[in-house]
Design an enzyme around this catalytic site. Structure first.
Site, mmCIF file in Angstrom:
data_model
loop_
_atom_site.group_PDB
_atom_site.id
_atom_site.type_symbol
_atom_site.label_atom_id
_atom_site.label_comp_id
_atom_site.label_asym_id
_atom_site.label_seq_id
_atom_site.Cartn_x
_atom_site.Cartn_y
_atom_site.Cartn_z
ATOM 1 N N LYS A 242 12.652 1.284 -0.718
ATOM 2 C CA LYS A 242 11.197 1.465 -0.836
ATOM 3 C C LYS A 242 10.924 2.811 -1.488
ATOM 4 C CE LYS A 242 8.175 -0.175 2.010
ATOM 5 N NZ LYS A 242 7.233 -0.832 1.084
ATOM 6 N N ASP B 163 -0.752 -2.080 8.529
ATOM 7 C CA ASP B 163 -0.753 -3.091 7.464
ATOM 8 C C ASP B 163 0.049 -4.316 7.897
ATOM 9 O OD1 ASP B 163 -1.411 -4.219 5.044
ATOM 10 O OD2 ASP B 163 0.159 -3.199 3.910
ATOM 11 N N GLY C 288 0.794 -1.220 0.000
ATOM 12 C CA GLY C 288 0.000 0.000 0.000
ATOM 13 C C GLY C 288 0.822 1.264 0.000
#
Length: 607
Positions: free
Chosen positions: A312, A411, A294
C-alpha cells in the site's frame, strides 16, 4: 504385536501436539497469574474447549495456538505462569507493558517453536533463565526496561537464528558474550555490563558496526610494534571490513553520553528498502494495481524469495513528528493481531514515500468476489457470505473493544474486507486514518470513507467514532445480501433510490425479499437467515449513531442472540417515524397549496 504398534502410534500422536483442552488451560492459567480483571480478556473462558476463538490468540489450521499478544493491557502486577511451557506450538509471545513481576519461568525454554519473545517494559526480576538457550528458532528477544539481574547466560550464544536482542535498561552485570556482537541488532545499554574478552571495556561508541573481534585484536598486536603501524592497519582493516560487509549493515545500539537513542524496535515487523518494493511491484506498474481507496493505491508484489505481498502506497502521509511518529503509529497497527484482521508484515519510509506491506490475499476482496469474478468462477455461496459477515464483525469488535487505544477504521466496506485462501474474512486498511490525516486531532475532521458507506453524522460534522464503522459495516452486510454496490446510479432508470440502503428499506417494507437477494445465489439460501442479516444491517444503519448497536452486540445478534427484541424495538420506532413524516408531509402539502392559491398582490406585499 499389532496391538502394541497401534498403542504406540496413538501415544505418539498424543504427545506430538497439545490438545485444545491443555492449550486452553495453559492460557487461562496465564490470565489468572497476570491477575486480569473480569473486564480484561473476558472471552478467555475456562469452560470453552477451543481457545482459538479467544481475543489476542491466533491459531494455525490445525487449531494449534501460534500467537499470544497482550500489549499494554494494564494488568494488576501479576506474574508469569510456569504452565505457559505447555504451548510448544507458540511462535509469538508478546506481553510487554503489563507491570508483570517476579522472574521469567524456566519452563519458557520448552516453547520450541518460539520465534519472537517480547517481555519489554515490565517489572521482571531475577536472572535471565539459561533455558532460553533451548529456543533454537528464536529470532527476536526483547527483555528491555525490566529489573533483571545477574549475567547474560552463555546459552544465548547458541541461538543461531537470533537477529534482534534487546536487553537494555536492566540491572545486568558481567561480560557480554562476544558472539552476541555478531547479531545484526542488539542493545545492551543502561546496564553494568562490559564487552568482555581479553581486554574488558565498557560498551561505548567504540563498538564498530562493521568490524569483528579478530580485526580488533590484530590492531592491538600491531600497535605494540609501532604506533604508525596501528594507524595504517586501522585504516586498512576499516576499509577492508567496510567493503566486506557493504551489503549488510548491522544496527547497533551503544551508550552515548547525555543522549538516549530513540530508534524503535518493531518485533517481527520488517523494514523494507524502497528499491526492494520497487522491484517487487515492477516499478509500481499499473498492471499490478489491486485497488485504490482513500489512503492510496495497493499493488501486488513478488519479493525476491517468492513471497507474494500487497504493497500500500500511502498518500497525504506527512504529519508532525516525521519518521518516528509514523513508525510509532505503524507499531500500534502491528500490535492489533486477530485472525480477522489483516496482519502488517513490514513498512518502508523515505523522504517522499510511506509504504505498508501486507500478505497477499489469495481471493482478493468481498467486493471482487461479489461483482468482479470472471465467467465460470464459482459464486460466493450463502454459507460463505454468513461466515464473512461474522468474521468481519469479530475483527471490528477487536479494533473497537480490545485495542488500547481503540482503533476506528473509518472506511468499512466490501472492498476493504479481504478473503484468504479459505475465504476467511480479513479486515484491511484499519488504523490508516491516523497515518495520513495531516495535522489533525484524534477526532478526524476530514471526511474519510467511500460514498454510500459514510454515516450521516460523518458527512455533517466530519467526526468519526465506532458507530460510523458500525454504519459502514451495515452497508457491507447489504452488499453481501444483494451483491450490489452501495451507490448505483443505474437504479435511476427504474426508481429514485440511488443508495443501496434506501433501495433495500423500500423492498423490505414491501416484503419483497426475493427482489433483495443476489440473483447469483439462484435461490440457494435460507430465507430466515437472509431476513436476519437484513435486520442486523438495518439496525446498524440507523440515522442516529447512539441507536446503532456496538460491534460486540452485532456479533451476538449474528450468532442468534438478542436480535428479535432489538428488531421489534426498531420496527415500533420506525412506525412512529413514518407517522411523523407523513404528518409533516401533509402539513407541507397543505401549506404549499395555500401559498399557490393566494393572490399575487398579497404575495408581493405593499408597494
Amino acid at each position: 504385536m499389532a496391538l502394541l504398534i497401534i498403542t504406540a502410534l496413538v501415544f505418539s500422536s498424543l504427545w506430538s501436539s497439545v490438545s485444545p483442552d491443555a492449550q486452553g488451560d495453559a492460557l487461562f492459567a496465564l490470565r489468572s497469574s497476570l491477575r486480569a480483571s473480569p473486564e480484561q480478556l473476558s472471552d478467555w473462558n475456562q469452560n470453552q474447549v477451543d481457545p482459538c476463538t479467544w481475543s489476542q490468540v491466533i491459531c494455525d489450521d490445525k487449531k494449534h495456538v501460534t500467537s499470544v499478544t497482550l500489549s499494554y493491557m494494564n494488568f494488576s502486577s501479576g506474574t508469569l505462569s510456569s504452565g505457559i511451557g505447555i504451548l510448544t506450538t507458540l511462535k509469538t509471545l508478546t506481553l510487554k507493558g503489563n507491570g508483570i513481576m517476579g522472574g521469567i519461568p524456566e519452563s519458557i525454554g520448552n516453547l520450541s517453536s518460539l520465534t519472537s519473545l517480547d517481555l519489554e517494559d515490565n517489572h521482571l526480576t531475577d536472572r535471565i533463565p539459561s533455558t532460553l538457550g533451548n529456543l533454537k528458532n528464536l529470532q527476536f528477544l526483547t527483555l528491555s526496561r525490566n529489573n533483571l539481574n545477574g549475567s547474560i547466560p552463555d546459552s544465548l550464544t547458541g541461538l543461531s537464528k537470533l537477529i534482534n536482542i534487546l536487553l537494555d535498561s536492566n540491572n545486568l552485570s558481567g561480560e557480554i558474550p562476544q558472539s552476541l556482537f555478531k547479531i545484526p541488532k542488539y542493545n545492551f545499554t543502561a546496564n553494568n555490563l562490559s564487552c568482555g574478552g581479553t581486554f574488558p571495556q565498557p560498551c561505548v561508541t567504540e563498538s564498530s558496526p562493521s568490524g569483528d573481534s579478530s580485526s580488533r585484536k590484530t590492531g592491538i598486536i600491531a600497535g605494540v610494534v609501532s604506533g604508525i603501524a596501528v594507524i595504517l592497519l586501522g585504516f586498512f582493516f576499516f576499509f577492508f571490513c567496510k567493503d566486506k560487509h557493504k551489503g549488510y549493515k548491522r544496527d547497533v545500539f551503544v551508550d552515548v553520553a547525555g543522549e538516549v537513542d530513540r530508534r524503535i524496535a518493531f518485533g517481527q515487523l520488517r523494514r523494507f528498502a524502497w528499491r526492494e518494493l520497487q522491484l517487487a511491484t515492477d516499478e509500481f506498474s499499473e498492471k499490478n494495481v489491486l485497488g485504490q481507496g482513500g489512503f492510496g493505491k495497493v499493488y501486488k508484489g513478488l519479493l525476491s524469495d517468492g513471497t507474494k505481498v500487497a504493497v500500500k502506497r500511502l498518500t497525504d502521509f506527512e504529519r508532525p513528528g516525521g519518521d518516528e511518529a509514523f513508525q510509532r503509529e505503524v507499531e500500534m497497527i502491528s500490535v492489533a493481531v486477530h485472525r480477522n484482521l489483516l496482519r502488517l508484515i513490514g513498512f518502508c519510509t523515505t523522504q517522499t514515500e510511506r509504504l505498508l506491506v501486507y500478505p497477499f490475499m489469495q481471493n482478493l476482496s468481498v467486493a471482487y468476489c461479489l461483482r468482479e469474478i470472471k465467467p465460470g468462477d464459482p459464486v460466493l455461496d450463502w454459507f460463505r457470505r454468513k461466515q464473512i459477515a461474522l468474521g468481519a464483525a469479530r475483527g471490528l469488535e477487536y479494533l473497537h473493544e480490545h485495542c488500547n487505544p481503540k482503533i476506528i477504521h473509518r472506511d468499512v466496506k466490501a472492498a476493504n474486507v479481504l478473503l484468504d485462501e479459505d475465504f476467511e474474512a480479513v479486515v484491511g486498511d484499519f488504523g490508516l486514518a491516523k497515518l495520513v490525516d495531516v495535522r489533525r486531532t484524534n477526532v478526524t475532521t476530514q471526511v474519510r470513507g467511500t460514498m454510500g458507506h459514510i454515516a450521516p453524522e460523518c458527512i455533517s460534522t466530519g467526526k468519526s467514532s465506532e458507530k460510523t464503522d458500525v454504519f459502514g459495516y451495515g452497508i457491507m452486510l447489504l452488499e453481501l445480501v444483494t451483491g450490489q454496490r452501495a451507490i448505483d446510479f443505474s437504479r435511476l432508470e427504474e426508481e429514485d433510490d440511488v443508495l443501496l440502503l434506501d433501495h433495500v428499506k423500500k423492498l423490505e417494507r414491501e416484503k419483497r425479499l426475493e427482489d433483495i437477494v443476489d440473483k447469483k445465489l439462484d435461490e440457494d439460501y435460507i430465507k430466515e437467515e437472509v431476513e436476519m442479516m437484513i435486520q442486523v444491517a438495518l439496525l446498524c444503519t440507523q440515522a442516529a449513531p447512539e441507536e446503532r448497536p456496538a460491534m460486540s452486540e452485532v456479533v451476538r445478534m449474528l450468532e442468534g442472540e438478542g436480535l428479535a427484541e432489538r428488531w421489534e424495538e426498531w420496527q415500533n420506532l420506525e412506525v412512529t417515524r413514518q407517522e411523523e413524516f407523513q404528518r409533516l408531509q401533509r402539513r407541507f402539502d397543505w401549506g404549499e397549496d395555500s401559498i399557490n392559491n393566494q393572490d399575487a398582490i398579497e404575495l408581493s406585499g405593499g408597494r
